[in-house]
Motif scaffolding. Structure first.
Motif, PDB file in Angstrom:
ATOM      1  N   ARG A   1       0.952  -1.339   0.062  1.00  0.00           N
ATOM      2  CA  ARG A   1       0.073  -0.232  -0.006  1.00  0.00           C
ATOM      3  C   ARG A   1       0.692   1.154  -0.004  1.00  0.00           C
ATOM      4  NH1 ARG A   1      -2.066   3.798   3.580  1.00  0.00           N
ATOM      5  NH2 ARG A   1      -3.913   4.395   3.028  1.00  0.00           N
ATOM      6  N   GLU A   2       1.842   1.359   0.791  1.00  0.00           N
ATOM      7  CA  GLU A   2       2.659   2.466   0.811  1.00  0.00           C
ATOM      8  C   GLU A   2       3.390   2.594  -0.381  1.00  0.00           C
ATOM      9  OE1 GLU A   2       2.907   4.896   3.640  1.00  0.00           O
ATOM     10  OE2 GLU A   2       0.919   3.631   3.726  1.00  0.00           O
ATOM     11  N   ARG A   3       4.069   1.470  -0.849  1.00  0.00           N
ATOM     12  CA  ARG A   3       4.766   1.780  -2.298  1.00  0.00           C
ATOM     13  C   ARG A   3       3.791   2.138  -3.351  1.00  0.00           C
ATOM     14  NH1 ARG A   3       9.085  -3.363  -1.715  1.00  0.00           N
ATOM     15  NH2 ARG A   3      10.281  -2.358  -0.154  1.00  0.00           N
ATOM     16  N   ARG A   4       2.595   1.734  -3.459  1.00  0.00           N
ATOM     17  CA  ARG A   4       1.781   2.041  -4.292  1.00  0.00           C
ATOM     18  C   ARG A   4       1.502   3.620  -4.542  1.00  0.00           C
ATOM     19  NH1 ARG A   4      -1.315  -2.156  -2.864  1.00  0.00           N
ATOM     20  NH2 ARG A   4      -2.931  -1.296  -1.802  1.00  0.00           N
ATOM     21  N   ARG A   5       1.589   4.131  -3.109  1.00  0.00           N
ATOM     22  CA  ARG A   5       1.330   5.589  -3.233  1.00  0.00           C
ATOM     23  C   ARG A   5       2.561   6.276  -3.041  1.00  0.00           C
ATOM     24  NH1 ARG A   5      -3.235   3.355  -1.320  1.00  0.00           N
ATOM     25  NH2 ARG A   5      -4.857   4.460  -0.560  1.00  0.00           N
ATOM     26  N   GLY A   6       3.555   5.536  -3.430  1.00  0.00           N
ATOM     27  CA  GLY A   6       5.115   6.309  -3.983  1.00  0.00           C
ATOM     28  C   GLY A   6       5.828   6.753  -2.682  1.00  0.00           C
ATOM     29  N   ARG A   7       5.410   5.926  -1.331  1.00  0.00           N
ATOM     30  CA  ARG A   7       6.109   6.397  -0.205  1.00  0.00           C
ATOM     31  C   ARG A   7       7.115   5.127   0.199  1.00  0.00           C
ATOM     32  NH1 ARG A   7       0.653   8.466   2.166  1.00  0.00           N
ATOM     33  NH2 ARG A   7       0.019   6.279   2.145  1.00  0.00           N
ATOM     34  N   PRO A   8       8.263   5.178   0.370  1.00  0.00           N
ATOM     35  CA  PRO A   8       9.120   4.236   0.824  1.00  0.00           C
ATOM     36  C   PRO A   8       8.612   3.457   2.009  1.00  0.00           C
ATOM     37  CG  PRO A   8      10.216   6.307   1.675  1.00  0.00           C
ATOM     38  CD  PRO A   8       9.012   6.644   0.738  1.00  0.00           C
ATOM     39  N   ALA A   9       9.061   2.359   2.231  1.00  0.00           N
ATOM     40  CA  ALA A   9       8.455   1.207   3.261  1.00  0.00           C
ATOM     41  C   ALA A   9       9.526   0.239   3.095  1.00  0.00           C
ATOM     42  CB  ALA A   9       7.113   1.138   3.337  1.00  0.00           C
ATOM     43  N   ASP A  10      10.598   0.195   3.931  1.00  0.00           N
ATOM     44  CA  ASP A  10      11.512  -0.733   3.974  1.00  0.00           C
ATOM     45  C   ASP A  10      11.370  -1.883   5.273  1.00  0.00           C
ATOM     46  OD1 ASP A  10      12.894   0.419   1.793  1.00  0.00           O
ATOM     47  OD2 ASP A  10      14.311   1.248   3.199  1.00  0.00           O
ATOM     48  N   GLU A  11      10.679  -1.340   6.038  1.00  0.00           N
ATOM     49  CA  GLU A  11      10.460  -2.184   7.272  1.00  0.00           C
ATOM     50  C   GLU A  11       9.202  -1.815   8.201  1.00  0.00           C
ATOM     51  OE1 GLU A  11      13.374  -1.989  10.215  1.00  0.00           O
ATOM     52  OE2 GLU A  11      15.181  -2.029   8.874  1.00  0.00           O
ATOM     53  N   VAL A  12       8.518  -2.755   8.591  1.00  0.00           N
ATOM     54  CA  VAL A  12       7.158  -2.548   9.044  1.00  0.00           C
ATOM     55  C   VAL A  12       7.488  -3.171  10.461  1.00  0.00           C
ATOM     56  CG1 VAL A  12       4.598  -3.162   9.113  1.00  0.00           C
ATOM     57  CG2 VAL A  12       5.760  -2.522   6.971  1.00  0.00           C
ATOM     58  N   ARG A  13       6.949  -2.637  11.533  1.00  0.00           N
ATOM     59  CA  ARG A  13       6.636  -3.318  12.894  1.00  0.00           C
ATOM     60  C   ARG A  13       5.257  -3.016  13.108  1.00  0.00           C
ATOM     61  NH1 ARG A  13       9.190   0.497  16.517  1.00  0.00           N
ATOM     62  NH2 ARG A  13       7.045   0.893  17.495  1.00  0.00           N
ATOM     63  N   ILE A  14       4.652  -4.210  13.436  1.00  0.00           N
ATOM     64  CA  ILE A  14       3.425  -4.267  13.857  1.00  0.00           C
ATOM     65  C   ILE A  14       3.083  -4.744  15.293  1.00  0.00           C
ATOM     66  CG2 ILE A  14       1.106  -5.244  13.525  1.00  0.00           C
ATOM     67  CD1 ILE A  14       1.919  -5.940  10.958  1.00  0.00           C
ATOM     68  N   GLU A  15       2.441  -3.982  16.267  1.00  0.00           N
ATOM     69  CA  GLU A  15       2.435  -4.496  17.640  1.00  0.00           C
ATOM     70  C   GLU A  15       0.759  -4.748  17.738  1.00  0.00           C
ATOM     71  OE1 GLU A  15       5.987  -1.632  19.405  1.00  0.00           O
ATOM     72  OE2 GLU A  15       3.717  -1.084  19.974  1.00  0.00           O
ATOM     73  N   VAL A  16       0.576  -5.822  18.493  1.00  0.00           N
ATOM     74  CA  VAL A  16      -0.858  -6.404  18.766  1.00  0.00           C
ATOM     75  C   VAL A  16      -1.005  -6.050  20.255  1.00  0.00           C
ATOM     76  CG1 VAL A  16      -2.736  -7.860  18.844  1.00  0.00           C
ATOM     77  CG2 VAL A  16      -1.215  -7.766  16.870  1.00  0.00           C
ATOM     78  N   TRP A  17      -1.843  -5.045  20.898  1.00  0.00           N
ATOM     79  CA  TRP A  17      -2.043  -5.110  22.267  1.00  0.00           C
ATOM     80  C   TRP A  17      -3.460  -5.282  22.519  1.00  0.00           C
ATOM     81  CZ3 TRP A  17       1.373  -2.295  25.182  1.00  0.00           C
ATOM     82  CH2 TRP A  17       2.680  -1.666  24.600  1.00  0.00           C
ATOM     83  N   ARG A  18      -3.389  -5.542  24.162  1.00  0.00           N
ATOM     84  CA  ARG A  18      -4.842  -5.950  24.524  1.00  0.00           C
ATOM     85  C   ARG A  18      -5.039  -5.229  25.868  1.00  0.00           C
ATOM     86  NH1 ARG A  18      -4.709 -11.967  26.283  1.00  0.00           N
ATOM     87  NH2 ARG A  18      -2.935 -11.579  27.656  1.00  0.00           N
ATOM     88  N   VAL A  19      -6.294  -4.687  26.216  1.00  0.00           N
ATOM     89  CA  VAL A  19      -6.499  -4.140  27.389  1.00  0.00           C
ATOM     90  C   VAL A  19      -6.998  -4.943  28.478  1.00  0.00           C
ATOM     91  CG1 VAL A  19      -8.006  -2.312  28.358  1.00  0.00           C
ATOM     92  CG2 VAL A  19      -7.462  -1.999  26.009  1.00  0.00           C
ATOM     93  N   GLU A  20      -6.184  -4.830  29.737  1.00  0.00           N
ATOM     94  CA  GLU A  20      -6.699  -5.840  30.593  1.00  0.00           C
ATOM     95  C   GLU A  20      -6.981  -4.785  31.873  1.00  0.00           C
ATOM     96  OE1 GLU A  20      -2.700  -7.719  31.300  1.00  0.00           O
ATOM     97  OE2 GLU A  20      -3.214  -9.171  29.806  1.00  0.00           O
ATOM     98  N   PHE A  21      -7.940  -5.716  32.730  1.00  0.00           N
ATOM     99  CA  PHE A  21      -8.534  -4.635  33.725  1.00  0.00           C
ATOM    100  C   PHE A  21      -7.772  -5.266  35.039  1.00  0.00           C
ATOM    101  CE2 PHE A  21     -11.340  -4.370  30.078  1.00  0.00           C
ATOM    102  CZ  PHE A  21     -11.450  -2.880  30.112  1.00  0.00           C
ATOM    103  N   ALA A  22      -7.496  -4.429  36.048  1.00  0.00           N
ATOM    104  CA  ALA A  22      -7.011  -4.927  37.370  1.00  0.00           C
ATOM    105  C   ALA A  22      -7.861  -5.301  38.095  1.00  0.00           C
ATOM    106  CB  ALA A  22      -6.098  -3.831  37.991  1.00  0.00           C
ATOM    107  N   PRO A  23      -7.676  -6.707  38.999  1.00  0.00           N
ATOM    108  CA  PRO A  23      -8.762  -7.035  39.791  1.00  0.00           C
ATOM    109  C   PRO A  23      -8.973  -6.210  40.881  1.00  0.00           C
ATOM    110  CG  PRO A  23      -6.794  -8.758  39.389  1.00  0.00           C
ATOM    111  CD  PRO A  23      -6.602  -7.445  38.888  1.00  0.00           C
ATOM    112  N   GLY A  24     -10.198  -6.106  41.416  1.00  0.00           N
ATOM    113  CA  GLY A  24     -10.578  -5.246  42.453  1.00  0.00           C
ATOM    114  C   GLY A  24     -11.000  -3.615  41.759  1.00  0.00           C
ATOM    115  N   SER A  25      -9.964  -3.070  41.325  1.00  0.00           N
ATOM    116  CA  SER A  25     -10.379  -1.536  40.807  1.00  0.00           C
ATOM    117  C   SER A  25     -10.612  -1.692  39.469  1.00  0.00           C
ATOM    118  CB  SER A  25      -8.984  -0.943  40.885  1.00  0.00           C
ATOM    119  OG  SER A  25      -8.102  -1.257  39.908  1.00  0.00           O
TER     120      SER A  25
END
Length: 141
Positions: free
Chosen positions: A100-124
């Protein structure tokens, strides 16, 4: 039909349900599959579904380093990576980001993807973000 055969057939649904439930539990522990998927038995006991998971995408090139907002064209791949953040899903998403980035003429040599989860503290029930998976992808020139 004999009595033994009738009893065996009556046990088939229970055996199948047990196999599906066990497989889903193992996959949530081993592959970080969202408990809401793969049989969905965890949906009654956890908030670890898509509304509480999110992905962040970062692109790097010689003169560029930035975080990308999730474009609508990649929402399905992002959803797949959030539900099951395995190598296959994350590689597929990273390749799509580079393309997608290259189609738009933007360089992209490396991609980092992070997947996060929201956790809830017991009690509070105080929410906190927890990193599920970080994936680095180097694109071919």
């Amino acid at each position: 039909m004999s009595l033994v055969n009738e009893r065996w057939w009556a046990a088939v649904p229970a055996v199948l349900l047990t196999v599906v439930a066990t497989t889903q539990i193992v996959l949530t522990r081993v592959t970080m599959l969202s408990p809401w998927k793969g049989g969905g038995f965890g949906m009654f006991a956890t908030l670890d579904g898509r509304p509480f998971r999110y992905a962040r995408m970062f692109v790097r090139a010689p003169e560029r380093s930035e975080e990308l907002a999730v474009p609508s064209s990649l929402e399905e791949l992002v959803a797949s990576a959030e539900i099951l953040p395995g190598d296959t899903q994350l590689d597929r998403l990273a390749r799509a980001v580079v393309a997608r980035e290259r189609r738009r003429g933007r360089p992209a040599d490396e991609v980092r993807i992070e997947v996060w989860r929201v956790e809830f503290a017991p009690g509070s029930l105080k929410p906190r973000d927890s990193l599920l998976r970080r994936h680095e992808f180097r694109a071919a020139p």
